[in-house]
Design an enzyme around this catalytic site. Structure first.
Site, mmCIF file in Angstrom:
data_model
loop_
_atom_site.group_PDB
_atom_site.id
_atom_site.type_symbol
_atom_site.label_atom_id
_atom_site.label_comp_id
_atom_site.label_asym_id
_atom_site.label_seq_id
_atom_site.Cartn_x
_atom_site.Cartn_y
_atom_site.Cartn_z
ATOM 1 N N ASP A 153 0.854 -1.184 0.000
ATOM 2 C CA ASP A 153 0.000 0.000 0.000
ATOM 3 C C ASP A 153 0.894 1.239 0.000
ATOM 4 O O ASP A 153 1.044 1.934 0.998
ATOM 5 C CB ASP A 153 -0.906 -0.039 1.240
ATOM 6 N N ASP A 340 23.594 -8.946 4.254
ATOM 7 C CA ASP A 340 22.867 -8.400 5.390
ATOM 8 C C ASP A 340 22.893 -9.415 6.531
ATOM 9 O O ASP A 340 22.821 -10.625 6.300
ATOM 10 C CB ASP A 340 21.425 -8.109 4.950
ATOM 11 N N GLU A 369 28.002 -7.925 6.763
ATOM 12 C CA GLU A 369 27.604 -6.996 7.819
ATOM 13 C C GLU A 369 27.911 -7.649 9.158
ATOM 14 O O GLU A 369 27.171 -8.513 9.625
ATOM 15 C CB GLU A 369 26.122 -6.647 7.728
ATOM 16 N N HIS A 442 22.900 3.551 6.672
ATOM 17 C CA HIS A 442 21.449 3.672 6.835
ATOM 18 C C HIS A 442 20.986 3.212 8.215
ATOM 19 O O HIS A 442 19.830 3.418 8.576
ATOM 20 C CB HIS A 442 20.749 2.854 5.749
ATOM 21 N N ARG A 513 17.633 8.815 6.637
ATOM 22 C CA ARG A 513 17.359 8.314 5.287
ATOM 23 C C ARG A 513 16.597 9.337 4.464
ATOM 24 O O ARG A 513 15.726 9.000 3.667
ATOM 25 C CB ARG A 513 16.576 6.997 5.362
#
Length: 612
Positions: A153, A340, A369, A442, A513
């Site tokens: 959405d 990640d 990471e 981030h 961000r």
């Protein structure tokens, strides 16, 4: 003052740091002669082989007021972590142990670490160059996208300079607001990135996903349509290579999104996902306690169901199949992967992934990471094998960021040196030079906000309206220049988080961000980064030179990078008062061109200088 044993001293241990399998090492202990020790042994524990040996060192005579004991031995032919300490005793049987804390008569010893690694190929291009991290939705948009028919959405900000949405919706952070940055937008600025000295772009996730951060992957096979198409990705990679820039992708392989084609909790995809049927081919990829609503998820976040990295079908899909995800995106133009949450991926999974990468492109880079010292990391009660030679080429160097920020915010330069020497000592040389060094990502507040001295609150309402005062911003900008000077001249790849070079501020997620401030960049700061990027691009000593510390105490830090025929010297004053420093040789400032004779320097408050 002389150490009884210091593994960083050539008098006590050679060669320095980690050793390749089968390499020979020499150890020498030098207790005070008045202690009357007549014997010394070294106790070595092999972590993975689970063996313990004790070997006596030979007495080799006296040096000044010291008795010298020495031994040489060959380290194992198999990769391992060795932990060692010493035992001293006299002819009458009295004695003690000696470890990192000094002499001890009781208690478990605090042993020194010796990393024994298997030699393997590490692509040189990554560690020698400059990396630029991009959060794709926030870098550059060429037009406002239409979200019709897209997963999730979504809604799009019309104003590029809006604050990212941060208020919870029904108690949940949705991350469904987008700004419309695209791959084409990145491609449009390759000239700017090349001018900054960038040779690698690290992209946060770009595969189809319902959120703006895209760490909840929905389909590994498709670029998110808001970013572009698979063909757009290939075009970006091709164009980047024309600018001598590599592209690294973010591999999120520990979990998927609950809305993914594999889980399909809300039925967006026409195929059958694990949440719809136990007969789904993806059902074995996930761990259900009570199907379909209770399952293992990342940190208990139900929109991020964990995958089973030991499931053969999943491993085949991601890694081993000839058209696997890892292989196909390398073939499409990517030059590597950043893993990640690497500490949540099994060693066997990472080992297979590295092997598939090498089969597909021997020059592809694999970065993990890992937030701690990756050479001795323990996760889920298991000692990890990242740097034993067959898994990661390098890691995100969080210890570098932690130590550098501590120093710049008033700490002692000696503590920065100590932290970095620990890493250099523990990591295989190629891993040390392949570290992804950075000031922010981030996942961290903006570096300017931190170095401006902000006392950050966890209150998101407060964070949403926070800006540095003019005085704090000026201080922060001065410190960012210092940080960048160290970043660009230190071993490893200096990584810029998009917008840090332009003077962006921001507290925690999502305020770190924000969108790139096109037309409102801090030009002076950008110019400083560009000058440093040019030095990194043109000076071999900064790309691959050895590091030698000249000074590290209080606010003053000085070190050199050296290759045969070239030396680069970095000197930093992180204090609020001017400082004198003597290099002892004639030098030329590589930024200003100023020639200094006699080696006498004066550094203004918060000043960094780079010399040859």
């Amino acid at each position: 003052m002389h150490d009884v044993f210091n593994p960083r001293s050539a008098h006590c241990k050679t060669p320095y740091g980690a050793l390749a399998c089968g390499e020979r090492v020499t150890l020498c202990c030098r207790p005070l002669a008045i202690d009357d020790f007549t014997h010394c042994s070294v106790i070595v524990q092999r972590e993975f082989a689970e063996t313990r040996t004790e070997s006596e060192l030979a007495f080799t005579g006296y040096w000044e007021d010291r008795a010298c004991f020495s031994t040489s031995f060959t380290v194992p032919d198999e990769p391992d972590l060795l932990w060692y300490h010493f035992h001293f005793w006299r002819d009458d049987g009295t004695g003690c142990l000696y470890d990192k804390t000094g002499y001890r008569s009781k208690g478990a010893p605090e042993s020194w670490q010796m990393t024994v690694y298997q030699e393997s190929h590490t692509p040189a291009w990554f560690g020698e160059g400059v990396t630029y991290q991009i959060f794709p939705d926030r870098y550059c948009r060429l037009s406002i996208p239409d979200t019709t028919g897209m997963l999730g959405d979504r809604w799009v900000h019309e104003n590029w300079s809006d604050l990212p949405a941060w208020r919870p919706e029904n108690g949940e952070i949705k991350n469904r607001d987008f700004f419309g940055g695209s791959l084409a937008g990145i491609q449009a600025h390759l000239d700017d990135l090349e001018a900054l000295g960038v040779s690698t772009i690290y992209l946060c996730p770009i595969f189809e996903a319902a959120s703006n951060h895209r760490y909840n992957t929905a389909n590994y096979e498709v670029i998110d349509p808001m970013l572009g198409t698979n063909e757009d990705f290939e075009a970006l990679c091709a164009a980047a290579k024309e600018h001598h820039i590599h592209i690294i992708l973010d591999g999120v392989f520990n979990h998927t999104g609950s809305q993914s084609i594999y889980f399909n909790a809300d039925g967006f995809y026409p195929t059958i996902g694990a949440a719809q049927s136990v007969e789904s081919p993806y059902y074995p990829w996930f761990s259900f306690q009570s199907w379909p609503n209770v399952y293992e998820s990342w940190w208990g976040i139900t929109t991020l169901p964990n995958v089973r990295e030991d499931n053969p079908s999943y491993v085949d899909y991601i890694i081993e199949n000839e058209n696997s995800i890892v292989r196909r995106w390398l073939q499409a133009g990517a030059s590597g992967w950043r893993l990640d949450v690497a500490d949540e991926l099994p060693d066997e999974f990472i080992l297979k992934l590295r092997k598939a990468m090498e089969e597909t492109d021997p020059e592809a880079i694999l970065i993990g990471e890992v937030w701690e010292d990756a050479s001795n990391k323990i996760s889920y009660s298991q000692r990890r094998r990242y740097f034993l030679g067959q898994e990661l080429h390098g890691v995100m160097n969080y210890p570098f960021r932690t130590a550098l920020l501590s120093y710049l915010l008033g700490g002692n330069a000696g503590e920065f040196r100590e932290a970095m020497e620990t890493i250099r000592e523990n990591y295989p040389p190629k891993a040390f030079y392949s570290a992804m060094n950075f000031l922010g990502t981030h996942d961290t507040p903006r570096i300017l906000t931190i170095l401006g001295g902000a006392s950050l609150s966890d209150d998101r309402e407060w964070q949403s309206g926070f800006h540095l005062s003019p005085e704090a911003r000026a201080l922060g900008l001065a410190r960012v220049r210092l940080a960048a000077a160290v970043l660009f001249t230190f071993p490893g790849s200096p990584m810029i988080y998009y917008g840090d070079e332009a003077g962006m501020e921001g507290c925690g997620d999502p305020f770190n961000r924000g969108t790139f401030p096109w037309g409102q960049e801090d030009r002076d700061l950008q110019g400083w980064f560009r000058k440093l990027g040019e030095l990194r691009k043109t000076r071999p000593s900064l790309q691959r030179g050895a590091i030698r510390w000249l000074h590290a105490d209080g606010p003053l830090l000085a070190f050199t990078r050296e290759t045969p025929g070239e030396t680069t010297i970095t000197v930093v004053n992180a204090g609020a008062e001017g400082r004198a420093f003597r290099i002892g040789v004639d030098v030329t400032d590589l930024i200003s061109g100023e020639r200094l004779t006699g080696g006498e320097l004066w550094l203004e408050p918060y000043q960094a200088r780079v010399f040859q």
